[in-house]
Write a protein that holds these residues in place. Structure first.
Motif, PDB file in Angstrom:
ATOM      1  N   UNK A   1       0.950  -1.200  -0.045  1.00 24.88           N
ATOM      2  CA  UNK A   1      -0.137   0.123   0.120  1.00 24.88           C
ATOM      3  C   UNK A   1       1.088   1.349   0.000  1.00 24.88           C
ATOM      4  N   UNK A   2       0.223   2.195  -0.773  1.00 22.77           N
ATOM      5  CA  UNK A   2       1.177   3.489  -0.768  1.00 22.77           C
ATOM      6  C   UNK A   2       1.052   4.288   0.522  1.00 22.77           C
ATOM      7  N   UNK A   3       1.675   5.343   0.871  1.00 25.35           N
ATOM      8  CA  UNK A   3       1.529   5.928   2.052  1.00 25.35           C
ATOM      9  C   UNK A   3       0.584   7.026   1.813  1.00 25.35           C
ATOM     10  N   UNK A   4      -0.422   7.212   2.483  1.00 23.65           N
ATOM     11  CA  UNK A   4      -1.277   8.408   2.168  1.00 23.65           C
ATOM     12  C   UNK A   4      -0.795   9.714   2.560  1.00 23.65           C
ATOM     13  N   UNK A   5      -0.859  10.676   1.793  1.00 22.38           N
ATOM     14  CA  UNK A   5      -0.544  12.071   2.089  1.00 22.38           C
ATOM     15  C   UNK A   5      -1.651  12.698   2.945  1.00 22.38           C
ATOM     16  N   UNK A   6      -1.031  13.669   3.756  1.00 21.39           N
ATOM     17  CA  UNK A   6      -1.625  14.225   4.741  1.00 21.39           C
ATOM     18  C   UNK A   6      -1.934  15.861   4.169  1.00 21.39           C
ATOM     19  N   UNK A   7      -3.187  16.218   4.023  1.00 22.09           N
ATOM     20  CA  UNK A   7      -3.252  17.473   3.313  1.00 22.09           C
ATOM     21  C   UNK A   7      -3.420  18.566   4.516  1.00 22.09           C
ATOM     22  N   UNK A   8      -2.924  19.589   4.254  1.00 22.01           N
ATOM     23  CA  UNK A   8      -2.822  20.635   5.112  1.00 22.01           C
ATOM     24  C   UNK A   8      -4.478  21.340   5.175  1.00 22.01           C
ATOM     25  N   UNK A   9      -4.956  21.405   6.405  1.00 18.02           N
ATOM     26  CA  UNK A   9      -6.352  21.987   6.583  1.00 18.02           C
ATOM     27  C   UNK A   9      -6.574  23.386   6.274  1.00 18.02           C
ATOM     28  N   UNK A  10      -7.458  23.609   5.337  1.00 18.21           N
ATOM     29  CA  UNK A  10      -7.603  24.910   5.415  1.00 18.21           C
ATOM     30  C   UNK A  10      -9.152  25.385   5.797  1.00 18.21           C
ATOM     31  N   UNK A  11      -9.302  26.462   6.147  1.00 16.19           N
ATOM     32  CA  UNK A  11     -10.630  26.968   6.263  1.00 16.19           C
ATOM     33  C   UNK A  11     -11.468  27.258   5.245  1.00 16.19           C
ATOM     34  N   UNK A  12     -12.795  26.797   5.071  1.00 16.00           N
ATOM     35  CA  UNK A  12     -13.517  27.115   4.189  1.00 16.00           C
ATOM     36  C   UNK A  12     -13.805  28.615   3.906  1.00 16.00           C
ATOM     37  N   UNK A  13     -13.613  28.961   2.558  1.00 17.23           N
ATOM     38  CA  UNK A  13     -13.772  30.227   2.204  1.00 17.23           C
ATOM     39  C   UNK A  13     -15.214  30.975   2.756  1.00 17.23           C
ATOM     40  N   UNK A  14     -15.292  32.036   3.151  1.00 20.11           N
ATOM     41  CA  UNK A  14     -16.399  32.668   3.913  1.00 20.11           C
ATOM     42  C   UNK A  14     -17.213  32.872   2.214  1.00 20.11           C
ATOM     43  N   UNK A  15     -18.569  32.607   2.604  1.00 21.88           N
ATOM     44  CA  UNK A  15     -19.447  32.744   1.455  1.00 21.88           C
ATOM     45  C   UNK A  15     -19.974  34.145   1.733  1.00 21.88           C
ATOM     46  N   UNK A  16     -20.016  35.070   0.425  1.00 19.11           N
ATOM     47  CA  UNK A  16     -20.414  36.311   0.651  1.00 19.11           C
ATOM     48  C   UNK A  16     -21.905  36.228  -0.227  1.00 19.11           C
ATOM     49  N   UNK A  17     -22.696  36.199   0.542  1.00 18.46           N
ATOM     50  CA  UNK A  17     -24.153  36.385   0.048  1.00 18.46           C
ATOM     51  C   UNK A  17     -24.752  37.545   0.546  1.00 18.46           C
ATOM     52  N   UNK A  18     -24.966  38.219  -0.482  1.00 18.45           N
ATOM     53  CA  UNK A  18     -25.411  39.817  -0.135  1.00 18.45           C
ATOM     54  C   UNK A  18     -27.155  39.464  -0.640  1.00 18.45           C
ATOM     55  N   UNK A  19     -27.754  40.164   0.727  1.00 25.05           N
ATOM     56  CA  UNK A  19     -29.137  39.967   0.623  1.00 25.05           C
ATOM     57  C   UNK A  19     -29.719  41.254  -0.017  1.00 25.05           C
ATOM     58  N   UNK A  20     -30.846  41.166  -1.069  1.00 24.19           N
ATOM     59  CA  UNK A  20     -31.129  42.298  -1.696  1.00 24.19           C
ATOM     60  C   UNK A  20     -31.587  43.347  -0.722  1.00 24.19           C
ATOM     61  N   UNK A  21     -31.442  44.561  -1.003  1.00 23.62           N
ATOM     62  CA  UNK A  21     -31.982  45.638  -0.187  1.00 23.62           C
ATOM     63  C   UNK A  21     -33.597  45.945  -0.338  1.00 23.62           C
ATOM     64  N   UNK A  22     -34.226  45.912   0.768  1.00 26.00           N
ATOM     65  CA  UNK A  22     -35.619  46.210   0.576  1.00 26.00           C
ATOM     66  C   UNK A  22     -35.939  47.579   0.004  1.00 26.00           C
ATOM     67  N   UNK A  23     -37.187  47.464  -0.669  1.00 27.51           N
ATOM     68  CA  UNK A  23     -37.548  48.895  -1.270  1.00 27.51           C
ATOM     69  C   UNK A  23     -37.855  49.523  -0.054  1.00 27.51           C
ATOM     70  N   UNK A  24     -38.119  51.116  -0.237  1.00 26.08           N
ATOM     71  CA  UNK A  24     -38.704  51.880   0.537  1.00 26.08           C
ATOM     72  C   UNK A  24     -40.037  51.797   0.804  1.00 26.08           C
ATOM     73  N   UNK A  25     -40.723  52.182   1.931  1.00 27.01           N
ATOM     74  CA  UNK A  25     -42.197  51.848   2.134  1.00 27.01           C
ATOM     75  C   UNK A  25     -42.932  52.394   1.235  1.00 27.01           C
ATOM     76  N   UNK A  26     -42.737  53.610   0.717  1.00 27.16           N
ATOM     77  CA  UNK A  26     -43.590  54.295  -0.334  1.00 27.16           C
ATOM     78  C   UNK A  26     -43.573  53.851  -1.810  1.00 27.16           C
ATOM     79  N   UNK A  27     -42.283  52.900  -1.957  1.00 25.03           N
ATOM     80  CA  UNK A  27     -42.016  52.530  -3.524  1.00 25.03           C
ATOM     81  C   UNK A  27     -43.486  51.672  -4.067  1.00 25.03           C
ATOM     82  N   UNK A  28     -44.001  50.700  -3.204  1.00 27.73           N
ATOM     83  CA  UNK A  28     -45.067  49.807  -4.092  1.00 27.73           C
ATOM     84  C   UNK A  28     -46.488  50.750  -4.074  1.00 27.73           C
ATOM     85  N   UNK A  29     -46.477  51.544  -3.125  1.00 23.95           N
ATOM     86  CA  UNK A  29     -47.871  52.209  -3.255  1.00 23.95           C
ATOM     87  C   UNK A  29     -47.654  53.213  -4.525  1.00 23.95           C
ATOM     88  N   UNK A  30     -46.584  53.760  -4.556  1.00 22.84           N
ATOM     89  CA  UNK A  30     -46.443  54.897  -5.843  1.00 22.84           C
ATOM     90  C   UNK A  30     -46.239  53.962  -7.206  1.00 22.84           C
TER      91      UNK A  30
END
Length: 82
Positions: free
Chosen positions: A3-32
């Protein structure tokens, strides 16, 4: 079979996901937005029902263009509605 020797991989932190939430419209937008659509429709209906005497008699047939213009402004607001 050897059997071949298994290599140990350096553990890396998972990249942070940048999820941008859409901005809400002002209260007046829908009635206008809906208000402009309804106002344009009412403008055109008023023109037809009163046989051109209202809303602005001096505009004549251009009252139709004014009504559609107002309604189109409302419809142009719909893509940004969240």
């Amino acid at each position: 079979m050897p059997e071949s020797k298994s290599r140990k991989k350096a553990s890396r932190p998972a990249p942070a996901k940048t999820v941008s939430t859409p901005k809400e419209n002002p209260v007046w937008y829908k009635p206008v937005m809906f208000g402009l659509m309804i106002l344009g429709l009412l403008w055109i209906i008023t023109y037809y029902v009163t046989q051109g005497q209202y809303p602005v008699p001096s505009f004549g047939g251009r009252n139709i263009l004014v009504g559609f213009g107002i309604a189109i402004l409302g419809f142009l607001m719909t893509p940004r509605w969240r």
